[in-house]
Design a protein around this motif. Structure first.
Motif, PDB file in Angstrom:
ATOM      1  N   ASP A 190       0.946  -1.268  -0.047  1.00 51.90           N
ATOM      2  CA  ASP A 190       0.188   0.106  -0.096  1.00 51.90           C
ATOM      3  C   ASP A 190       1.026   1.278   0.006  1.00 51.90           C
ATOM      4  N   PHE A 191       2.021   1.309   0.883  1.00 50.07           N
ATOM      5  CA  PHE A 191       2.655   2.605   0.605  1.00 50.07           C
ATOM      6  C   PHE A 191       3.618   2.503  -0.563  1.00 50.07           C
ATOM      7  N   TYR A 192       4.137   1.497  -0.892  1.00 47.65           N
ATOM      8  CA  TYR A 192       4.661   1.366  -2.418  1.00 47.65           C
ATOM      9  C   TYR A 192       3.869   2.201  -3.321  1.00 47.65           C
ATOM     10  N   ARG A 193       2.610   1.662  -3.315  1.00 45.96           N
ATOM     11  CA  ARG A 193       1.609   2.247  -4.385  1.00 45.96           C
ATOM     12  C   ARG A 193       1.487   3.789  -4.353  1.00 45.96           C
ATOM     13  N   LYS A 194       1.266   4.044  -3.027  1.00 44.41           N
ATOM     14  CA  LYS A 194       1.249   5.474  -2.737  1.00 44.41           C
ATOM     15  C   LYS A 194       2.217   6.296  -3.093  1.00 44.41           C
ATOM     16  N   ALA A 195       3.656   5.861  -2.746  1.00 44.67           N
ATOM     17  CA  ALA A 195       4.716   6.375  -3.050  1.00 44.67           C
ATOM     18  C   ALA A 195       5.294   6.479  -4.530  1.00 44.67           C
ATOM     19  N   LEU A 196       5.239   5.353  -5.191  1.00 41.94           N
ATOM     20  CA  LEU A 196       6.064   5.020  -6.384  1.00 41.94           C
ATOM     21  C   LEU A 196       4.891   5.035  -7.809  1.00 41.94           C
ATOM     22  N   VAL A 197       3.834   4.880  -7.443  1.00 46.60           N
ATOM     23  CA  VAL A 197       2.658   4.639  -8.266  1.00 46.60           C
ATOM     24  C   VAL A 197       1.917   5.973  -8.430  1.00 46.60           C
ATOM     25  N   GLN A 198       1.223   6.406  -7.239  1.00 47.85           N
ATOM     26  CA  GLN A 198       0.470   7.465  -7.276  1.00 47.85           C
ATOM     27  C   GLN A 198       1.339   8.754  -7.088  1.00 47.85           C
ATOM     28  N   LEU A 199       2.671   8.572  -6.608  1.00 52.06           N
ATOM     29  CA  LEU A 199       3.476   9.820  -6.410  1.00 52.06           C
ATOM     30  C   LEU A 199       2.949  10.536  -5.418  1.00 52.06           C
ATOM     31  N   ASP A 200       2.384  10.134  -4.548  1.00 47.96           N
ATOM     32  CA  ASP A 200       2.017  10.926  -3.272  1.00 47.96           C
ATOM     33  C   ASP A 200       3.215  11.756  -2.392  1.00 47.96           C
ATOM     34  N   GLN A 201       2.795  12.982  -2.584  1.00 43.29           N
ATOM     35  CA  GLN A 201       4.178  13.584  -1.966  1.00 43.29           C
ATOM     36  C   GLN A 201       4.202  13.460  -0.472  1.00 43.29           C
ATOM     37  N   GLU A 202       3.132  13.380   0.462  1.00 40.91           N
ATOM     38  CA  GLU A 202       3.008  12.870   1.717  1.00 40.91           C
ATOM     39  C   GLU A 202       3.602  11.729   1.972  1.00 40.91           C
ATOM     40  N   ALA A 203       3.554  10.534   1.231  1.00 42.19           N
ATOM     41  CA  ALA A 203       4.235   9.310   1.207  1.00 42.19           C
ATOM     42  C   ALA A 203       5.559   9.575   1.002  1.00 42.19           C
ATOM     43  N   LEU A 204       6.084  10.271  -0.144  1.00 39.63           N
ATOM     44  CA  LEU A 204       7.262  10.451  -0.556  1.00 39.63           C
ATOM     45  C   LEU A 204       8.262  11.088   0.382  1.00 39.63           C
ATOM     46  N   LYS A 205       7.619  11.822   1.271  1.00 36.86           N
ATOM     47  CA  LYS A 205       8.397  12.699   2.185  1.00 36.86           C
ATOM     48  C   LYS A 205       8.359  12.059   3.679  1.00 36.86           C
ATOM     49  N   SER A 206       7.645  10.845   3.912  1.00 34.00           N
ATOM     50  CA  SER A 206       7.344  10.330   5.225  1.00 34.00           C
ATOM     51  C   SER A 206       8.533   9.704   5.729  1.00 34.00           C
ATOM     52  N   PRO A 207       8.452   9.273   7.042  1.00 32.08           N
ATOM     53  CA  PRO A 207       9.351   8.713   7.669  1.00 32.08           C
ATOM     54  C   PRO A 207       9.554   7.312   7.211  1.00 32.08           C
ATOM     55  N   THR A 208       8.369   6.691   6.782  1.00 36.19           N
ATOM     56  CA  THR A 208       8.659   5.530   6.143  1.00 36.19           C
ATOM     57  C   THR A 208       9.759   5.269   4.951  1.00 36.19           C
ATOM     58  N   MET A 209       9.503   6.521   3.996  1.00 37.77           N
ATOM     59  CA  MET A 209      10.458   6.524   2.886  1.00 37.77           C
ATOM     60  C   MET A 209      11.955   6.818   3.410  1.00 37.77           C
ATOM     61  N   ILE A 210      12.062   7.650   4.629  1.00 37.47           N
ATOM     62  CA  ILE A 210      13.406   7.774   5.120  1.00 37.47           C
ATOM     63  C   ILE A 210      14.151   6.642   5.479  1.00 37.47           C
ATOM     64  N   LYS A 211      13.186   5.747   6.233  1.00 34.29           N
ATOM     65  CA  LYS A 211      13.653   4.518   6.794  1.00 34.29           C
ATOM     66  C   LYS A 211      14.088   3.510   5.325  1.00 34.29           C
ATOM     67  N   ALA A 212      13.329   3.721   4.398  1.00 34.25           N
ATOM     68  CA  ALA A 212      13.580   2.811   3.267  1.00 34.25           C
ATOM     69  C   ALA A 212      14.890   3.261   2.520  1.00 34.25           C
ATOM     70  N   ALA A 213      15.076   4.542   2.569  1.00 28.00           N
ATOM     71  CA  ALA A 213      16.363   5.214   1.885  1.00 28.00           C
ATOM     72  C   ALA A 213      17.483   4.837   2.773  1.00 28.00           C
ATOM     73  N   GLU A 214      17.607   4.571   4.100  1.00 28.72           N
ATOM     74  CA  GLU A 214      18.226   4.271   4.916  1.00 28.72           C
ATOM     75  C   GLU A 214      18.647   3.141   4.746  1.00 28.72           C
ATOM     76  N   THR A 215      17.776   2.303   4.675  1.00 31.38           N
ATOM     77  CA  THR A 215      17.933   0.609   4.465  1.00 31.38           C
ATOM     78  C   THR A 215      18.738   0.455   2.918  1.00 31.38           C
ATOM     79  N   PHE A 216      18.143   1.098   1.991  1.00 27.27           N
ATOM     80  CA  PHE A 216      18.793   0.995   0.823  1.00 27.27           C
ATOM     81  C   PHE A 216      20.260   1.361   0.829  1.00 27.27           C
ATOM     82  N   LYS A 217      20.479   2.223   1.691  1.00 26.23           N
ATOM     83  CA  LYS A 217      21.900   2.968   1.559  1.00 26.23           C
ATOM     84  C   LYS A 217      23.044   2.027   2.226  1.00 26.23           C
ATOM     85  N   ARG A 218      22.240   1.118   3.262  1.00 22.92           N
ATOM     86  CA  ARG A 218      23.180   0.215   4.025  1.00 22.92           C
ATOM     87  C   ARG A 218      23.534  -0.930   3.173  1.00 22.92           C
TER      88      ARG A 218
END
Length: 420
Positions: free
Chosen positions: A208-236
């Protein structure tokens, strides 16, 4: 030679002429623009050609190599602009809708309804093939993107286990590193960076989060703590790749896993073809499993053919024959066996497929019901090409930067999503 009565001769001549005309009406030419030019792809294209020819039609091949389809799209644009569109072209995702809005695609709803496509396809997939409720494209197959490929001997050497969570993944990566094995085989190219990133977003945030962020391009989802956590995990993940990763092709990264030089790789199921070509067997010589946290979700990449407006009853019939052939259960099976994918139809038996494909088909059907079937943003299935390119660049900048924070990366990604 015996002379025929005039009336009889006239009837016979008329019958012969009618049969000739009937044959001409049945046989049509279909010009197909595609970019299946290597290995299993070319074999798969040949299977489609044979299926069409069996219907009495002529296949005019228009293969354009290179660029993952970019070169083919350039050629297609010039053909359409000049008023000389092919009968069918290999197009996928939102690009189908873009072409349809230009008024150059034709409806194949008659074929779709006669063959009950709506019943055979997941609604998520059918929607991508339609424009204003009518089918304008035929789907060929499905690739799952959110796979993790593993060398079991490398795990054994490292005394590690196949990971199902991100905590387990990093523990396994540490063990592989201590054993002198590169934990993650990676090709440092923007599309590969983005493939890994979207898989992490799915694993950290869920479908559901993936769909909001990377399909619907919802700005709230894209800037959310969940996306920050995903970015941190990716960089690890990056420190677990090797220093020579930059610019490496995906198949060379797969070869590292095959040889045991690396333990794991994030890549779609086209990677399976490399293992099979090397004589490796799934479950024994290599493991295929959903990436950490994504077992209940499925990111898809679908090959499809959009049908362009053509003139002449024979060409239109051949075009319809092509659409029908693409969606026939027999061809769906033949094609995916050659390409390493799975049928897009939910009703094709999987008896002839390997364990990786069977797992993929099972999860494809399950996620179609649960709502966790989502299009791949990294593979032109989710967003317009301009947005995809901007997201890809932002993700790669973050991956390759030693100084960019996860917060700054998320801000860049959110800004990229506004590209028009």
């Amino acid at each position: 030679m015996r002379n025929l009565p005039t009336a009889s001769f006239t009837r016979t001549a008329a019958a012969v002429a009618w049969l000739a005309l009937a044959g001409a009406a049945q046989a049509g030419e279909v010009e197909v623009l595609h970019y299946w030019t290597s290995g299993g792809e070319a074999k798969a294209a040949a299977a489609l050609k044979a299926t069409l020819q069996a219907k009495g039609d002529t296949w005019k091949d228009f293969a354009v190599a290179g660029g993952g389809g970019d070169s083919a799209m350039t050629v297609l644009k010039s053909r359409v602009v000049s008023g000389n569109a092919p009968s069918a072209a290999q197009i996928k995702g939102p690009a189908i809708q873009e072409w349809a809005r230009e008024g150059v695609l034709t409806s194949i709803d008659g074929v779709a309804k006669a063959n009950k496509w709506d019943a055979a396809l997941p609604p998520t997939v059918a929607a991508i093939m339609k424009y204003k409720g009518n089918y304008v494209a035929a789907p060929v197959n499905v690739h799952r993107v959110n796979w993790l490929w593993i060398n079991p001997e490398a795990l054994k050497k490292a005394k590690a286990k196949a990971p199902t969570t991100w905590d387990e993944f990093f523990a396994t990566a540490d063990a592989l590193q201590k054993a002198g094995i590169t934990p993650v085989a990676h090709g440092g190219q923007p599309w590969q960076d983005f493939t890994t990133f979207e898989t992490v977003v799915l694993g950290v945030g869920g479908a559901d989060f993936y769909r909001k962020a990377l399909v619907q391009l919802d700005q709230e989802a894209l800037k959310s703590p969940t996306m920050i956590k995903a970015a941190e995990t990716f960089k690890r993940i990056k420190p677990y790749t090797d220093k020579a990763a930059s610019g490496r092709d995906w198949n060379l990264a797969t070869a590292m896993v095959i040889k045991g030089e690396a333990g794991m790789q994030f890549m779609g199921d086209w990677a399976k073809g490399e293992f099979v070509a090397a004589g490796k067997k799934p479950g024994t010589d290599f493991l295929c499993m959903a990436a950490p946290g994504t077992a209940q979700a499925f990111t898809f990449n679908i090959d499809s053919f959009a049908m362009f407006k053509v003139k002449g009853d024979d060409r239109i019939k051949a075009q319809n024959d092509l659409a029908e052939a693409i969606m026939s259960p027999a061809f769906q099976e033949t094609f995916s066996l050659a390409k390493g994918s799975i049928p897009v139809r939910l009703d094709v038996p999987m008896d002839k497929f390997d364990d990786c494909a069977k797992l993929s088909a099972k999860d494809f059907a399950a996620t179609a019901k649960s709502g966790a079937l989502v299009p791949s943003a990294a593979h032109s299935m989710a967003v317009p090409s301009a947005v995809e390119g901007a997201l890809k660049d932002a993700v790669s900048q973050y991956w390759n930067s030693d100084k960019m924070s996860a917060q700054d990366a998320v801000a860049k990604i959110a800004a990229a999503a506004k590209t028009r």
